[in-house]
Design an enzyme around this catalytic site. Structure first.
Site, PDB file in Angstrom:
ATOM      1  CD  GLU A 139      -2.941  -1.017   2.282  1.00  0.00           C
ATOM      2  OE1 GLU A 139      -2.832  -0.245   3.237  1.00  0.00           O
ATOM      3  OE2 GLU A 139      -3.962  -1.693   2.085  1.00  0.00           O
TER       4      GLU A 139
ATOM      5  CB  CYS B  54      -1.853   6.898   1.185  1.00  0.00           C
ATOM      6  SG  CYS B  54      -3.328   6.213   1.946  1.00  0.00           S
TER       7      CYS B  54
HETATM    8  P1  NAD Z   1       8.585   4.613   4.515  1.00  0.00           P
HETATM    9  O1  NAD Z   1       8.640   3.842   3.264  1.00  0.00           O
HETATM   10  O2  NAD Z   1       9.675   5.576   4.785  1.00  0.00           O
HETATM   11  O3  NAD Z   1       8.512   3.659   5.777  1.00  0.00           O
HETATM   12  C1  NAD Z   1       7.469   2.732   5.966  1.00  0.00           C
HETATM   13  C2  NAD Z   1       7.932   1.624   6.877  1.00  0.00           C
HETATM   14  O4  NAD Z   1       8.968   0.891   6.237  1.00  0.00           O
HETATM   15  C3  NAD Z   1       8.504   2.100   8.213  1.00  0.00           C
HETATM   16  O5  NAD Z   1       8.076   1.224   9.224  1.00  0.00           O
HETATM   17  C4  NAD Z   1       9.998   1.983   7.987  1.00  0.00           C
HETATM   18  O6  NAD Z   1      10.745   1.804   9.172  1.00  0.00           O
HETATM   19  C5  NAD Z   1      10.073   0.748   7.112  1.00  0.00           C
HETATM   20  N1  NAD Z   1      11.276   0.639   6.287  1.00  0.00           N
HETATM   21  C6  NAD Z   1      12.042   1.633   5.780  1.00  0.00           C
HETATM   22  N2  NAD Z   1      13.061   1.127   5.052  1.00  0.00           N
HETATM   23  C7  NAD Z   1      12.940  -0.223   5.102  1.00  0.00           C
HETATM   24  C8  NAD Z   1      13.677  -1.299   4.551  1.00  0.00           C
HETATM   25  N3  NAD Z   1      14.779  -1.093   3.815  1.00  0.00           N
HETATM   26  N4  NAD Z   1      13.270  -2.562   4.779  1.00  0.00           N
HETATM   27  C9  NAD Z   1      12.151  -2.796   5.514  1.00  0.00           C
HETATM   28  N5  NAD Z   1      11.414  -1.811   6.091  1.00  0.00           N
HETATM   29  C10 NAD Z   1      11.805  -0.539   5.885  1.00  0.00           C
HETATM   30  O7  NAD Z   1       7.174   5.375   4.473  1.00  0.00           O
HETATM   31  P2  NAD Z   1       6.545   6.350   5.567  1.00  0.00           P
HETATM   32  O8  NAD Z   1       7.224   7.655   5.529  1.00  0.00           O
HETATM   33  O9  NAD Z   1       6.401   5.681   6.874  1.00  0.00           O
HETATM   34  O10 NAD Z   1       5.063   6.518   5.013  1.00  0.00           O
HETATM   35  C11 NAD Z   1       4.714   7.486   4.084  1.00  0.00           C
HETATM   36  C12 NAD Z   1       4.354   6.855   2.775  1.00  0.00           C
HETATM   37  O11 NAD Z   1       3.386   5.833   2.990  1.00  0.00           O
HETATM   38  C13 NAD Z   1       3.694   7.821   1.813  1.00  0.00           C
HETATM   39  O12 NAD Z   1       4.210   7.606   0.520  1.00  0.00           O
HETATM   40  C14 NAD Z   1       2.213   7.421   1.884  1.00  0.00           C
HETATM   41  O13 NAD Z   1       1.475   7.772   0.750  1.00  0.00           O
HETATM   42  C15 NAD Z   1       2.318   5.948   2.062  1.00  0.00           C
HETATM   43  N6  NAD Z   1       1.088   5.394   2.642  1.00  0.00           N
HETATM   44  C16 NAD Z   1       0.288   4.621   1.857  1.00  0.00           C
HETATM   45  C17 NAD Z   1      -0.916   4.125   2.352  1.00  0.00           C
HETATM   46  C18 NAD Z   1      -1.854   3.310   1.507  1.00  0.00           C
HETATM   47  O14 NAD Z   1      -2.816   2.776   2.046  1.00  0.00           O
HETATM   48  N7  NAD Z   1      -1.648   3.191   0.204  1.00  0.00           N
HETATM   49  C19 NAD Z   1      -1.275   4.411   3.661  1.00  0.00           C
HETATM   50  C20 NAD Z   1      -0.426   5.192   4.446  1.00  0.00           C
HETATM   51  C21 NAD Z   1       0.761   5.683   3.921  1.00  0.00           C
END
Ligand code: NAD
Length: 458
Positions: A228, A263
């Site tokens: 997502e 999102c």
């Molecule tokens: P992010 O990708 O920076 O981090 C998300 C999660 O992934 C965190 O828990 C982080 O610690 C983990 N992570 C980071 N690097 C990783 C790796 N190499 N391996 C495994 N895990 C890792 O995103 P964010 O800043 O937390 O969230 C914002 C983004 O999420 C925005 O783009 C938003 O649109 C999206 N989002 C999408 C939805 C949806 O339903 N489509 C919902 C909420 C947020």
């Protein structure tokens, strides 16, 4: 190693907590492996009952949970309360419908052979989560995963870890055994550790960049992956709407609720030439009513930007737009600290050469572009690498339906925006995701099917 959790409204340290590492994660994995075997002996009905208690506990503890969330993530307290209550509502679909969809079904009778489908849990799944709506995005994954009988390794975002700890407490209070839900505490490096483990599915909410990395890295395991991801969601106002003022109010809410850190926030707006001037006037009036400040102040509508480093990203998008000829109608600047605050910002005279119209902003900035007809609007709306949601505002339903059929987005809205329901699938297209959560689709992703062929009388 430890994780320092800061309050984004004043940048003060709230707490420092130890993070997981490969040894602690391996230990938790062993506990999950054993726990899941017992857990799978429980019935779907038992698991629904536990989840129903969890939903009641969310409601009962909403004030405390909302305070924790506002503190660590910076959203207005009223919105945090709304999120906790909203999560309890979203769970309803799974409480009402899971038994029906997960029961073994007879699907055919071929001569002397009866054919059935049953649904078995995947095993132990990773739920790597985001911070912007930790309850709402969490329940898309861990709620159905547990109801289906899976063990869950839940990695809250490093920006909403205290909420993750609260979720764990309430699940255990609701009756879920400690051996079926384990937290993985930490940042990217802890998420990365989960990717190295032999888990049975990876379900991720977050950015396209991280999602792509996760999908690529776990691909050789040949286990289900659900993503997502982000969006660049468009909203189109046609020349036929019954109240421009109401449309403007709805668009402002879609663009600025949770400071645009959703999102499915409205990220770009297209307005028909015939109503453009009136819409802009009403939109700017609405934006003037937005008040930025301390999340616990009852008069504010906008809290803090959760991640400090995102302020400079927002500034870059503003300078890019200005350098390419956009007109700044209001806002555009970081508000001086101690916390992370940004002015609600509106640009006009924008085009798709500008980052604010193509790159996910995830903040309180919106561009408004004038269009002359539906075809032009449609071209712009589909001109994106993302495909999460898209909205059309019009009193002409047939016209909207024609547009909606051609929109390349997983969710289309008529006269509304920025909403999610437990009853419909949540599925991003293109760089917005892979697979679906919510609805019955969002149950089956946490199962593996088994086909049964029962031949009688041998
Ligand atoms: P992010 O990708 O920076 O981090 C998300 C999660 O992934 C965190 O828990 C982080 O610690 C983990 N992570 C980071 N690097 C990783 C790796 N190499 N391996 C495994 N895990 C890792 O995103 P964010 O800043 O937390 O969230 C914002 C983004 O999420 C925005 O783009 C938003 O649109 C999206 N989002 C999408 C939805 C949806 O339903 N489509 C919902 C909420 C947020």
């Amino acid at each position: 190693m430890s994780l320092k959790i800061y309050n984004p409204s004043n940048n003060e340290l709230i707490k420092e907590i130890p993070t997981d590492n490969s040894e602690t994660l391996a230990h938790k994995y062993e506990l999950l492996k054993n726990g899941v075997q017992e857990f799978q002996k429980t019935s779907v009905r038992d698991r629904i009952l536990m989840m129903s208690k969890f939903s009641d506990l969310l409601r009962k503890n909403k004030e405390h949970l909302a305070r924790v969330l506002s503190d660590e993530m910076g959203k207005p307290y009223s919105e945090a309360l709304g999120e906790v209550k909203g999560a309890a509502v979203k769970i309803q679909f799974f409480l009402q419908e899971s038994e029906k969809y997960l029961t073994k079904k007879k699907v055919n009778h071929d001569g002397g052979t009866e054919e059935f489908i049953s649904y078995e849990p995947l095993g132990i799944i990773a739920n790597i989560s985001a911070w912007n709506y930790p309850y709402l995005v969490g329940v898309n994954i861990f709620v159905p995963a547990l109801i289906c009988g899976n063990g869950v390794f839940y990695k809250p975002s490093e920006y909403s870890t205290l909420t993750g700890i609260e979720i764990e407490k309430l699940l255990f209070q609701a009756g879920f055994p400690p051996e079926v839900f384990k937290l993985a505490i930490g940042g990217a490096e802890v998420g990365e550790e989960l990717l190295n483990m032999p888990l049975d599915g990876y379900f991720f909410t977050g950015s396209y960049k991280t999602g792509k990395h996760i999908a690529t890295k776990v691909a050789p395991k040949l286990v289900p992956v659900g993503l997502e991801l982000g969006g660049k969601d468009p909203l189109y106002v046609t020349n036929k709407v019954s109240s421009i003022k109401d449309v403007a109010a709805s668009a402002v809410s879609g663009a600025f609720y949770n400071n645009g850190q959703s999102c499915c926030s409205v990220e770009r707006i297209y307005v028909h030439d015939e109503v453009y001037d009136e819409f802009l006037e009403e939109f700017l009036k609405e934006v003037e009513n937005l008040k930025v400040g301390n999340p616990f102040d009852k008069n504010i509508t906008q809290g803090a930007i959760s991640r400090k480093e995102h302020l400079s990203f927002l500034e870059e998008q503003v300078s890019d737009a200005l350098s390419k000829g956009a007109k700044l109608e209001t806002g555009g600047k970081v508000i001086s600290g101690p916390g992370n605050f940004f002015e609600p910002t509106v640009f006009t005279n924008v085009n798709h050469e500008m980052r604010i119209m193509t790159e996910e902003t995830f903040g309180p900035i919106i561009g408004i572009q004038r269009v002359t007809n539906d075809d032009e609007a449609l071209v712009h709306m589909n001109d994106t690498d993302y495909g999460l949601t898209a909205s059309v505002f019009t009193s002409e339903k047939g016209r909207a339906e024609k547009l909606m059929k051609k929109l390349d987005a997983g969710t289309c809205y008529l006269n509304c925006c920025d909403r999610v329901s437990g009853y419909t699938p949540w599925a991003g297209r293109k760089n917005s995701g892979l697979g679906a959560t919510l609805s019955f689709h969002g149950l089956y992703v946490f199962t593996k099917t088994k086909a049964w062929h029962f031949r009688q009388n041998m």
